[in-house]
Design a protein around this motif. Structure first.
Motif, short mmCIF file in Angstrom:
data_model
loop_
_atom_site.label_atom_id
_atom_site.label_comp_id
_atom_site.label_asym_id
_atom_site.label_seq_id
_atom_site.Cartn_x
_atom_site.Cartn_y
_atom_site.Cartn_z
N ILE A 333 0.81 -1.22 0.00
CA ILE A 333 0.00 0.00 0.00
C ILE A 333 0.85 1.27 0.00
O ILE A 333 0.61 2.18 -0.82
N PRO A 334 1.87 1.43 0.89
CA PRO A 334 2.67 2.67 0.85
C PRO A 334 3.36 2.88 -0.50
O PRO A 334 3.43 4.02 -0.98
N PHE A 335 3.83 1.82 -1.11
CA PHE A 335 4.52 1.95 -2.39
C PHE A 335 3.53 2.29 -3.52
O PHE A 335 3.86 3.05 -4.43
N LEU A 336 2.33 1.75 -3.45
CA LEU A 336 1.32 2.08 -4.46
C LEU A 336 0.87 3.53 -4.33
O LEU A 336 0.59 4.20 -5.33
N LEU A 337 0.80 4.03 -3.09
CA LEU A 337 0.47 5.45 -2.90
C LEU A 337 1.59 6.34 -3.45
O LEU A 337 1.32 7.39 -4.05
N LEU A 338 2.83 5.92 -3.26
CA LEU A 338 3.97 6.64 -3.84
C LEU A 338 3.89 6.63 -5.37
O LEU A 338 4.12 7.65 -6.03
N CYS A 339 3.53 5.48 -5.92
CA CYS A 339 3.37 5.37 -7.37
C CYS A 339 2.26 6.30 -7.85
O CYS A 339 2.38 6.94 -8.90
N GLY A 340 1.16 6.40 -7.08
CA GLY A 340 0.07 7.29 -7.45
C GLY A 340 0.49 8.75 -7.45
O GLY A 340 0.09 9.52 -8.33
N ALA A 341 1.31 9.14 -6.48
CA ALA A 341 1.81 10.51 -6.44
C ALA A 341 2.73 10.78 -7.63
O ALA A 341 2.68 11.85 -8.25
N SER A 342 3.57 9.81 -7.96
CA SER A 342 4.46 9.94 -9.12
C SER A 342 3.64 10.08 -10.40
O SER A 342 3.91 10.95 -11.23
N TYR A 343 2.64 9.25 -10.54
CA TYR A 343 1.76 9.29 -11.72
C TYR A 343 1.09 10.65 -11.86
O TYR A 343 0.98 11.20 -12.96
N SER A 344 0.66 11.22 -10.74
CA SER A 344 -0.02 12.51 -10.76
C SER A 344 0.92 13.62 -11.20
O SER A 344 0.54 14.50 -12.00
N LEU A 345 2.15 13.59 -10.69
CA LEU A 345 3.11 14.64 -11.02
C LEU A 345 3.53 14.56 -12.48
O LEU A 345 3.70 15.59 -13.15
N VAL A 346 3.68 13.35 -13.00
CA VAL A 346 4.03 13.19 -14.42
C VAL A 346 2.90 13.71 -15.30
O VAL A 346 3.13 14.44 -16.27
N ALA A 347 1.66 13.35 -14.97
CA ALA A 347 0.53 13.77 -15.79
C ALA A 347 0.38 15.29 -15.79
O ALA A 347 0.02 15.89 -16.81
N SER A 348 0.68 15.94 -14.67
CA SER A 348 0.52 17.39 -14.56
C SER A 348 1.64 18.16 -15.23
O SER A 348 1.49 19.34 -15.55
N SER A 349 2.77 17.51 -15.46
CA SER A 349 3.92 18.21 -16.04
C SER A 349 4.24 17.79 -17.47
O SER A 349 4.64 18.62 -18.29
N LEU A 350 4.06 16.51 -17.80
CA LEU A 350 4.46 16.02 -19.11
C LEU A 350 3.54 16.48 -20.24
O LEU A 350 4.00 17.08 -21.22
N TRP A 351 2.25 16.23 -20.11
CA TRP A 351 1.33 16.53 -21.20
C TRP A 351 1.20 18.02 -21.51
O TRP A 351 1.18 18.41 -22.68
N PRO A 352 1.14 18.90 -20.51
CA PRO A 352 1.18 20.33 -20.86
C PRO A 352 2.47 20.73 -21.55
O PRO A 352 2.47 21.60 -22.43
N SER A 353 3.59 20.09 -21.19
CA SER A 353 4.86 20.41 -21.83
C SER A 353 4.84 20.05 -23.31
O SER A 353 5.39 20.77 -24.15
N VAL A 354 4.20 18.93 -23.65
CA VAL A 354 4.09 18.54 -25.06
C VAL A 354 3.35 19.61 -25.85
O VAL A 354 3.75 19.96 -26.97
N CYS A 355 2.29 20.16 -25.27
CA CYS A 355 1.53 21.21 -25.96
C CYS A 355 2.32 22.51 -26.07
O CYS A 355 2.17 23.26 -27.04
N MET A 356 3.15 22.78 -25.08
CA MET A 356 3.84 24.07 -25.02
C MET A 356 5.01 24.18 -25.97
O MET A 356 5.42 25.29 -26.31
N VAL A 357 5.57 23.06 -26.41
CA VAL A 357 6.77 23.14 -27.25
C VAL A 357 6.46 23.10 -28.74
O VAL A 357 7.37 23.12 -29.58
#
Length: 455
Positions: A333-357
């Motif tokens: 459970i703690p590792f899956l929650l960490l994975c969820g936080a990682s997933y959230s940060l990637v989604a919030s930073s990666l896809w907008p960056s694709v649009c911006m460049v």
């Protein structure tokens, strides 16, 4: 000084901040409907994973055959999103939303019929059609967010669409095992319930059609068909190097997420001895964590920038996660929650960056190509994971996922270097709110485009 000012004014005019004219109520009405486009699709996306054991027993299929249900989705998606991106850039978001949501619904219906009559090839056909729709829906969502939120809170808009999609995923992991038991261990009943959820997404697309059409007729937005010429291959060749690096990062990272989620319930049952229901509930921790984290990270990035810094941190988290899952029997459970936080940060930073460049008129194509490259990696990796499960153990599976995460870390460092040479644009840029920032965006795109410099 006057010449420089004139150049800046001319450059600023080339960026069309039409989103500033869209009332807030209209923007968020469209965003709400856009969020629902993928809700049903992502609810049923991992329905096979939630009931993997029951499905494999009912149809008497191997791990490799089960992986095929995810592989055909990824490969079909890979080809379809290329067409979808170009179609979106040359038509209207609202029409494409109906087409793609309809395909996802049709595919899920065919899959459910296959479950009903226990025909595996029909299930594969259904997942193929489903793949033609759902991935393209995501491209359509990204383009809608870019149309209405380009100058205000772009990362927040991306975060909102992802959050609702993940609510759909969590709903599946939490409810599907209980519905299976409630309906007398009936697989078809659960799959028909999932099909009904995809119908709701089609209804949201129909409503969006009229709302978006009203916004365009009122002059609040300009559709891609009216604001740009036909997209050509040379436009793709002019995408900056950092765009292609972001595509590789996208594929390497999401291999970890989607290939892992496809096997996670069964893995937890085997490693920790959980029941099917408990394993599904624990598996939902990844997406459950994403629901509150994605909006928070989206808002932070919109106000602070640091997109690539956040991306690097998030992907680095996946290496200890994969090692812990593959080499230990610790509480997941703690590792899956960490994975969820990682997933959230990637989604919030990666896809907008694709649009911006990339330029505004090629955003749909850029998202389509990025999603296609992502799906090539996921499709191949699903087959690799299935073969590793049949021939070896889950330890080898997570060793492969660790290698993919490591590739993501290396490529993110490369992206940091490329962005630094461009003035650290992605790490320092906040949503466009004035002419000076619009000018900065236009200048960077021209620097990446040799033909534009000659003009």
């Amino acid at each position: 000084m006057s010449s420089r000012s004139g150049d800046e004014d001319e450059a600023a005019k080339s960026v069309k901040p039409t989103q500033q004219a869209v009332p807030k109520a209209m923007r968020y009405s469209v965003l709400g409907l856009s969020c629902l486009l993928a809700f049903g699709g992502y609810l049923v996306f991992d329905l096979c994973a939630t009931l993997e054991t029951q499905l494999m027993e009912a149809l008497d299929i191997s791990n490799t055959q089960y992986s095929l249900l995810y592989t055909v989705y990824a490969w079909t998606n890979c080809a379809m999103v290329l067409f979808a991106g170009a179609l979106i850039d040359n038509t209207a978001n609202r029409l494409c939303a109906i087409i793609f949501c309809g395909l996802a619904c049709l595919g899920q219906t065919v899959l459910t019929v296959g479950v009903q009559i226990e025909l595996f090839w029909l299930m594969v056909l259904g997942r193929t059609v489903f793949g033609m729709g759902l991935g393209s829906v995501t491209v359509c969502q990204n383009t809608i967010s870019n149309t209405y939120f380009r100058n205000v809170d772009l990362s927040t808009a991306f975060a909102a669409t992802l959050t609702v999609s993940r609510i759909g995923s969590v709903t599946n992991f939490l409810l599907s095992p209980y519905l299976y038991e409630w309906w007398g261990s009936s697989l078809p009943a659960v799959f028909w319930w999932g099909t009904g959820m995809t119908v709701l997404s089609v209804l949201a697309a129909v409503i969006l059609y009229f709302v978006d059409s009203k916004a365009e007729k009122s002059g609040m937005i300009v559709s891609a068909m009216r604001r740009s010429r036909k997209i050509q291959w040379r436009d793709i060749l002019k995408f900056p190097p950092i765009y292609w690096v972001l595509c590789i990062i996208c594929s390497a990272y999401y291999i970890n997420i989607f290939c892992m989620m496809a096997i996670l319930p069964d893995f937890l049952q085997e490693r920790n001895g959980y029941s099917s229901t408990t394993a599904s509930m624990i598996s939902s921790c990844v997406y459950f964590m994403a629901i509150p984290c994605v909006p928070i990270f989206g808002r932070l990035i919109d106000n602070l920038g640091f997109r690539l810094h956040g991306l690097l941190i998030a992907i680095c988290f996946m290496i200890p996660f994969d090692l812990a899952m593959g080499l230990t029997t610790w509480n997941a459970i703690p590792f899956l929650l960490l994975c969820g936080a990682s997933y959230s940060l990637v989604a919030s930073s990666l896809w907008p960056s694709v649009c911006m460049v990339v330029k505004d008129e090629t955003v749909g194509t850029a998202n389509g190509i990025c999603t296609s490259i992502q799906m090539i990696g996921i499709g191949c990796s699903n087959l690799i994971v299935g073969a590793l499960r049949d021939a070896y153990t889950y330890r080898e599976v997570f060793a492969y996922l660790t290698a993919c995460a490591s590739l993501g870390v290396v490529m993110t460092i490369v992206a940091q270097i490329l962005d630094y040479r461009r003035g650290a644009f992605l790490n320092t840029f906040v949503p466009l709110k004035n002419t000076a920032q619009a000018t900065e965006k236009t200048k960077l795109l021209k620097d990446d485009n040799p033909d534009a410099k000659k003009q």
